[in-house]
Design a protein around this motif. Structure first.
Motif, PDB file in Angstrom:
ATOM      1  N   MET A  95       0.811  -1.347  -0.041  1.00 16.39           N
ATOM      2  CA  MET A  95       0.264   0.058   0.111  1.00 16.39           C
ATOM      3  C   MET A  95       0.838   1.316   0.181  1.00 16.39           C
ATOM      4  SD  MET A  95      -2.996  -1.470   2.652  1.00 16.39           S
ATOM      5  CE  MET A  95      -2.981   0.327   3.509  1.00 16.39           C
ATOM      6  N   TYR A  96       1.892   1.156   0.703  1.00 16.12           N
ATOM      7  CA  TYR A  96       2.628   2.556   0.913  1.00 16.12           C
ATOM      8  C   TYR A  96       3.554   2.559  -0.403  1.00 16.12           C
ATOM      9  CZ  TYR A  96       1.295   3.698   5.688  1.00 16.12           C
ATOM     10  OH  TYR A  96       0.693   4.311   6.583  1.00 16.12           O
ATOM     11  N   GLY A  97       4.046   1.487  -0.831  1.00 17.37           N
ATOM     12  CA  GLY A  97       4.986   1.214  -1.933  1.00 17.37           C
ATOM     13  C   GLY A  97       6.430   1.317  -1.574  1.00 17.37           C
ATOM     14  N   GLU A  98       7.069   1.052  -2.612  1.00 14.86           N
ATOM     15  CA  GLU A  98       8.536   0.836  -2.431  1.00 14.86           C
ATOM     16  C   GLU A  98       9.239   2.195  -2.390  1.00 14.86           C
ATOM     17  OE1 GLU A  98      12.774  -0.884  -4.441  1.00 14.86           O
ATOM     18  OE2 GLU A  98      10.846  -1.395  -5.286  1.00 14.86           O
ATOM     19  N   PRO A  99       9.789   2.647  -1.226  1.00 11.60           N
ATOM     20  CA  PRO A  99      10.448   4.027  -1.029  1.00 11.60           C
ATOM     21  C   PRO A  99      11.276   4.545  -2.451  1.00 11.60           C
ATOM     22  CG  PRO A  99      10.802   2.915   1.013  1.00 11.60           C
ATOM     23  CD  PRO A  99      10.203   1.692  -0.062  1.00 11.60           C
ATOM     24  N   GLY A 100      10.848   5.641  -2.917  1.00 12.51           N
ATOM     25  CA  GLY A 100      11.456   6.299  -4.083  1.00 12.51           C
ATOM     26  C   GLY A 100      10.786   5.903  -5.291  1.00 12.51           C
ATOM     27  N   ALA A 101       9.934   4.916  -5.240  1.00  9.96           N
ATOM     28  CA  ALA A 101       8.864   4.500  -6.352  1.00  9.96           C
ATOM     29  C   ALA A 101       8.258   5.629  -6.697  1.00  9.96           C
ATOM     30  CB  ALA A 101       8.368   3.538  -6.306  1.00  9.96           C
ATOM     31  N   ALA A 102       7.601   6.024  -7.910  1.00 12.62           N
ATOM     32  CA  ALA A 102       6.822   7.066  -8.533  1.00 12.62           C
ATOM     33  C   ALA A 102       5.508   7.109  -7.654  1.00 12.62           C
ATOM     34  CB  ALA A 102       6.733   7.032  -9.934  1.00 12.62           C
ATOM     35  N   SER A 103       5.070   5.916  -7.561  1.00 21.44           N
ATOM     36  CA  SER A 103       3.735   5.866  -6.779  1.00 21.44           C
ATOM     37  C   SER A 103       3.639   5.537  -5.194  1.00 21.44           C
ATOM     38  CB  SER A 103       2.803   4.613  -7.312  1.00 21.44           C
ATOM     39  OG  SER A 103       3.506   3.432  -7.086  1.00 21.44           O
ATOM     40  N   ALA A 104       4.834   5.729  -4.535  1.00 28.11           N
ATOM     41  CA  ALA A 104       5.122   5.382  -3.147  1.00 28.11           C
ATOM     42  C   ALA A 104       4.600   6.783  -2.461  1.00 28.11           C
ATOM     43  CB  ALA A 104       6.434   5.234  -2.781  1.00 28.11           C
ATOM     44  N   LEU A 105       3.981   6.487  -1.147  1.00 30.39           N
ATOM     45  CA  LEU A 105       3.652   7.641  -0.562  1.00 30.39           C
ATOM     46  C   LEU A 105       4.661   8.666  -0.133  1.00 30.39           C
ATOM     47  CD1 LEU A 105       1.280   8.830   1.240  1.00 30.39           C
ATOM     48  CD2 LEU A 105       2.158   7.461   3.074  1.00 30.39           C
ATOM     49  N   ASP A 106       6.021   8.142   0.134  1.00 30.24           N
ATOM     50  CA  ASP A 106       6.999   9.182   0.435  1.00 30.24           C
ATOM     51  C   ASP A 106       7.146  10.013  -0.661  1.00 30.24           C
ATOM     52  OD1 ASP A 106       8.268   6.914  -0.983  1.00 30.24           O
ATOM     53  OD2 ASP A 106       9.981   7.681  -0.234  1.00 30.24           O
ATOM     54  N   THR A 107       7.237   9.206  -1.938  1.00 33.82           N
ATOM     55  CA  THR A 107       7.542  10.204  -3.191  1.00 33.82           C
ATOM     56  C   THR A 107       6.484  11.281  -3.483  1.00 33.82           C
ATOM     57  OG1 THR A 107       8.805   8.253  -4.227  1.00 33.82           O
ATOM     58  CG2 THR A 107       7.993  10.107  -5.713  1.00 33.82           C
ATOM     59  N   ILE A 108       5.243  10.869  -3.218  1.00 35.12           N
ATOM     60  CA  ILE A 108       4.099  11.885  -3.400  1.00 35.12           C
ATOM     61  C   ILE A 108       4.140  13.133  -2.433  1.00 35.12           C
ATOM     62  CG2 ILE A 108       1.704  12.067  -3.262  1.00 35.12           C
ATOM     63  CD1 ILE A 108       1.540   9.298  -4.509  1.00 35.12           C
ATOM     64  N   ILE A 109       4.281  12.738  -1.245  1.00 37.63           N
ATOM     65  CA  ILE A 109       4.710  13.642  -0.122  1.00 37.63           C
ATOM     66  C   ILE A 109       5.709  14.702  -0.601  1.00 37.63           C
ATOM     67  CG2 ILE A 109       5.154  13.985   2.298  1.00 37.63           C
ATOM     68  CD1 ILE A 109       3.323  11.713   2.829  1.00 37.63           C
ATOM     69  N   ASN A 110       6.938  14.076  -0.793  1.00 44.41           N
ATOM     70  CA  ASN A 110       7.981  14.797  -1.243  1.00 44.41           C
ATOM     71  C   ASN A 110       7.444  15.815  -2.394  1.00 44.41           C
ATOM     72  OD1 ASN A 110       9.500  13.826   0.738  1.00 44.41           O
ATOM     73  ND2 ASN A 110      10.333  12.331  -0.487  1.00 44.41           N
ATOM     74  N   GLY A 111       7.074  15.233  -3.343  1.00 45.18           N
ATOM     75  CA  GLY A 111       6.606  15.879  -4.585  1.00 45.18           C
ATOM     76  C   GLY A 111       5.770  17.196  -4.228  1.00 45.18           C
ATOM     77  N   PHE A 112       4.659  17.164  -3.326  1.00 45.43           N
ATOM     78  CA  PHE A 112       3.818  18.217  -2.826  1.00 45.43           C
ATOM     79  C   PHE A 112       4.546  19.319  -2.000  1.00 45.43           C
ATOM     80  CE2 PHE A 112       1.103  19.659   0.806  1.00 45.43           C
ATOM     81  CZ  PHE A 112       0.165  20.650  -0.252  1.00 45.43           C
ATOM     82  N   SER A 113       5.664  18.804  -1.180  1.00 40.83           N
ATOM     83  CA  SER A 113       6.394  19.602  -0.330  1.00 40.83           C
ATOM     84  C   SER A 113       7.283  20.412  -1.342  1.00 40.83           C
ATOM     85  CB  SER A 113       7.323  18.840   0.633  1.00 40.83           C
ATOM     86  OG  SER A 113       6.700  18.234   1.410  1.00 40.83           O
ATOM     87  N   SER A 114       7.911  19.642  -2.500  1.00 40.96           N
ATOM     88  CA  SER A 114       8.785  20.367  -3.422  1.00 40.96           C
ATOM     89  C   SER A 114       7.894  21.372  -4.126  1.00 40.96           C
ATOM     90  CB  SER A 114       9.517  19.652  -4.258  1.00 40.96           C
ATOM     91  OG  SER A 114      10.221  18.703  -3.695  1.00 40.96           O
ATOM     92  N   SER A 115       6.737  21.192  -4.472  1.00 38.16           N
ATOM     93  CA  SER A 115       5.889  22.251  -5.259  1.00 38.16           C
ATOM     94  C   SER A 115       5.606  23.312  -4.305  1.00 38.16           C
ATOM     95  CB  SER A 115       4.626  21.521  -5.658  1.00 38.16           C
ATOM     96  OG  SER A 115       3.676  21.137  -4.671  1.00 38.16           O
TER      97      SER A 115
END
Length: 261
Positions: A95-115
């Protein structure tokens, strides 16, 4: 020795041999069957007036290591527990996804923070504002999906508990009925070993569902308790109850069943 005594002695030997043959045949036929224990015939001299007049079957005994059996029950409970925990952890990892993967939760949150950081540097940019909205929408969708998946897992656990409780009750009833049949037989009955195997197999499956302690009184009778000391079986099966409820993020529990969700 008279003719009648000789014939009686020979007949007792034939009966013992017949029982022994039946036991050997059963051992061969069930050699590969899980849960079957090898049986052996115990013989003793039949006496009358202090003299031996033949042979009789003292009992049909099982070749069974009680210590190994007890240890197996303990290890089975722990093994099943670990398997279930591992299954749910695997689902959570997916569900959380592999860290660093495009669909992983950490990647999505980091993308929002970067924006947001990019917007802070250029708040007037329409493209940057749209990028923040897009990133926020992706994160919201991910969180909603996670919420739905976790709710599904909670309901799977709820359903699994209900099924397990039903199975526990069924096994306890099987143990009760089998125990009653065992009590009605003597140690010389060939059927006794098969019934003891049936009861032990039910106890083994029960041990995989709930932590138990099994005590024996030495007369082919057992009592079953939880590790906390609650009686599950003592000549009569206890009845377990589980209140299965569909769960959601808004579900709450209350000691009052009328208002508990």
């Amino acid at each position: 020795m008279g003719l009648t005594s000789a014939l009686s002695s020979a007949l007792s030997g034939l009966r013992a041999a017949q029982i022994g043959t039946n036991v050997v045949a059963a051992n061969v036929a069930n050699a590969e069957r899980p849960g079957y224990s090898r049986k052996v015939v115990s013989l003793e001299t039949a006496t009358a007036g202090g003299s031996g007049v033949g042979v009789r079957v003292a009992g049909v005994n099982r070749e069974l290591d009680i210590y190994v059996q007890r240890q197996l029950r303990t290890e089975l409970a722990g093994s099943n527990y670990i398997d279930i925990i591992a299954k749910f952890r695997q689902q959570i990892d997916q569900m959380y996804g592999e860290p660093g993967a495009a669909s992983a939760l950490d990647t999505i949150i980091n993308g929002f923070s970067s924006s947001l950081q990019t917007l802070a540097a250029d708040p007037q940019s329409v493209a940057t504002r749209q990028a923040v909205l897009n990133a926020a929408q992706v994160m919201a969708q991910k969180l909603n999906t996670l919420s739905g998946d976790i709710t599904m897992m909670r309901n799977q656990a709820e359903s699994g508990l209900a099924d397990a409780v039903d199975r526990v009750n069924g096994l306890l009833k099987t143990i009760e009925s089998t125990q009653n049949q065992i009590i009605s037989l003597s140690s010389q009955d060939v059927e006794l070993g098969a019934l003891l195997d049936k009861r032990d197999n039910a106890v083994l499956e029960l041990a995989g569902l709930i932590d138990i302690q099994v005590t024996s009184n030495g007369k082919n009778q057992i009592s079953i308790f939880t590790n906390a000391g609650m009686s599950l079986f003592d000549m009569q099966a206890s009845q377990l109850v589980f209140d299965e409820r569909p769960l959601s993020a808004q579900s709450t529990w209350n000691a009052d069943p009328s208002i508990s969700g």
